[in-house]
Design a protein around this motif. Structure first.
Motif, PDB file in Angstrom:
ATOM      1  N   PRO A  13       0.811  -1.227   0.000  1.00  0.00           N
ATOM      2  CA  PRO A  13       0.000   0.000   0.000  1.00  0.00           C
ATOM      3  C   PRO A  13       0.842   1.274   0.000  1.00  0.00           C
ATOM      4  CG  PRO A  13      -0.067  -1.024   2.148  1.00  0.00           C
ATOM      5  CD  PRO A  13       0.673  -1.963   1.249  1.00  0.00           C
ATOM      6  N   SER A  14       1.460   1.539  -1.120  1.00  0.00           N
ATOM      7  CA  SER A  14       2.303   2.726  -1.272  1.00  0.00           C
ATOM      8  C   SER A  14       2.020   3.355  -2.629  1.00  0.00           C
ATOM      9  CB  SER A  14       3.780   2.323  -1.180  1.00  0.00           C
ATOM     10  OG  SER A  14       4.604   3.333  -1.690  1.00  0.00           O
ATOM     11  N   HIS A  15       1.644   4.620  -2.629  1.00  0.00           N
ATOM     12  CA  HIS A  15       1.402   5.319  -3.890  1.00  0.00           C
ATOM     13  C   HIS A  15       2.670   5.378  -4.729  1.00  0.00           C
ATOM     14  CE1 HIS A  15      -2.683   6.544  -3.061  1.00  0.00           C
ATOM     15  NE2 HIS A  15      -2.311   6.941  -1.850  1.00  0.00           N
ATOM     16  N   VAL A  18       3.069   2.123  -6.603  1.00  0.00           N
ATOM     17  CA  VAL A  18       2.099   2.026  -7.699  1.00  0.00           C
ATOM     18  C   VAL A  18       2.601   2.809  -8.900  1.00  0.00           C
ATOM     19  CG1 VAL A  18      -0.216   2.682  -8.450  1.00  0.00           C
ATOM     20  CG2 VAL A  18       0.114   1.614  -6.219  1.00  0.00           C
ATOM     21  N   HIS A  19       3.015   4.047  -8.684  1.00  0.00           N
ATOM     22  CA  HIS A  19       3.484   4.888  -9.787  1.00  0.00           C
ATOM     23  C   HIS A  19       4.775   4.344 -10.396  1.00  0.00           C
ATOM     24  CE1 HIS A  19       0.322   7.727  -9.142  1.00  0.00           C
ATOM     25  NE2 HIS A  19       0.682   7.908  -7.885  1.00  0.00           N
ATOM     26  N   GLN A  20       5.670   3.870  -9.558  1.00  0.00           N
ATOM     27  CA  GLN A  20       6.935   3.312 -10.046  1.00  0.00           C
ATOM     28  C   GLN A  20       6.681   2.065 -10.898  1.00  0.00           C
ATOM     29  OE1 GLN A  20       9.461   1.302  -7.137  1.00  0.00           O
ATOM     30  NE2 GLN A  20      11.192   2.496  -7.919  1.00  0.00           N
ATOM     31  N   THR A  21       5.824   1.193 -10.431  1.00  0.00           N
ATOM     32  CA  THR A  21       5.527  -0.036 -11.174  1.00  0.00           C
ATOM     33  C   THR A  21       4.802   0.278 -12.477  1.00  0.00           C
ATOM     34  OG1 THR A  21       5.404  -1.240  -9.082  1.00  0.00           O
ATOM     35  CG2 THR A  21       4.431  -2.295 -11.017  1.00  0.00           C
ATOM     36  N   ALA A  22       3.823   1.180 -12.443  1.00  0.00           N
ATOM     37  CA  ALA A  22       3.109   1.577 -13.662  1.00  0.00           C
ATOM     38  C   ALA A  22       4.068   2.202 -14.668  1.00  0.00           C
ATOM     39  CB  ALA A  22       1.980   2.542 -13.320  1.00  0.00           C
ATOM     40  N   ASP A  43      -4.602  -2.622  -0.382  1.00  0.00           N
ATOM     41  CA  ASP A  43      -5.274  -1.809   0.635  1.00  0.00           C
ATOM     42  C   ASP A  43      -6.736  -2.235   0.713  1.00  0.00           C
ATOM     43  OD1 ASP A  43      -6.397  -0.753  -1.637  1.00  0.00           O
ATOM     44  OD2 ASP A  43      -5.501   1.227  -1.430  1.00  0.00           O
ATOM     45  N   GLY A  44      -7.586  -1.397   1.232  1.00  0.00           N
ATOM     46  CA  GLY A  44      -8.991  -1.736   1.409  1.00  0.00           C
ATOM     47  C   GLY A  44      -9.758  -1.980   0.123  1.00  0.00           C
ATOM     48  N   VAL A  74       8.327  -4.438   1.201  1.00  0.00           N
ATOM     49  CA  VAL A  74       7.680  -4.445   2.509  1.00  0.00           C
ATOM     50  C   VAL A  74       8.685  -4.578   3.637  1.00  0.00           C
ATOM     51  CG1 VAL A  74       6.079  -5.696   3.993  1.00  0.00           C
ATOM     52  CG2 VAL A  74       5.524  -5.322   1.599  1.00  0.00           C
ATOM     53  N   ASP A  75       9.658  -5.450   3.505  1.00  0.00           N
ATOM     54  CA  ASP A  75      10.599  -5.713   4.586  1.00  0.00           C
ATOM     55  C   ASP A  75      11.738  -4.693   4.667  1.00  0.00           C
ATOM     56  OD1 ASP A  75       9.162  -7.935   5.375  1.00  0.00           O
ATOM     57  OD2 ASP A  75      10.233  -9.236   3.981  1.00  0.00           O
TER      58      ASP A  75
END
Length: 77
Positions: A13-15, A18-22, A43-44, A74-75
């Motif tokens: 859950p990190s914006h 998301v942007h980096q992967t896209a 996320d939810g 995550v880690d």
């Protein structure tokens, strides 16, 4: 036989992720400019998006679906 390939990438859950992967998907040339619809934050909202993905899987027997779960960041924190 599969006629096409579709995929979904699950990220923490990190914006930023998301942007980096896209951005990396767009750079790869494998998807159109709307590559952000192939990246989902854990996320939810993930349940609704996974349900929609699973409906597509069931409705398209000639499409190979790939689900990528990226939790590599995550880690690190």
């Amino acid at each position: 036989r599969f006629c096409k390939v579709d995929f979904l990438v699950l990220v923490p859950p990190s914006h930023v992720l998301v942007h980096q992967t896209a951005h990396r998907i767009r750079q790869s040339g494998t998807r159109p400019p709307r590559s952000d619809r192939y990246v989902v934050r854990l996320d939810g909202d993930v349940h609704a998006k996974m349900d929609a993905f699973m409906r597509k899987v069931k409705q398209n027997p000639y499409t190979l679906f790939v689900l990528i779960h990226d939790n590599s960041h995550v880690d690190l924190t």
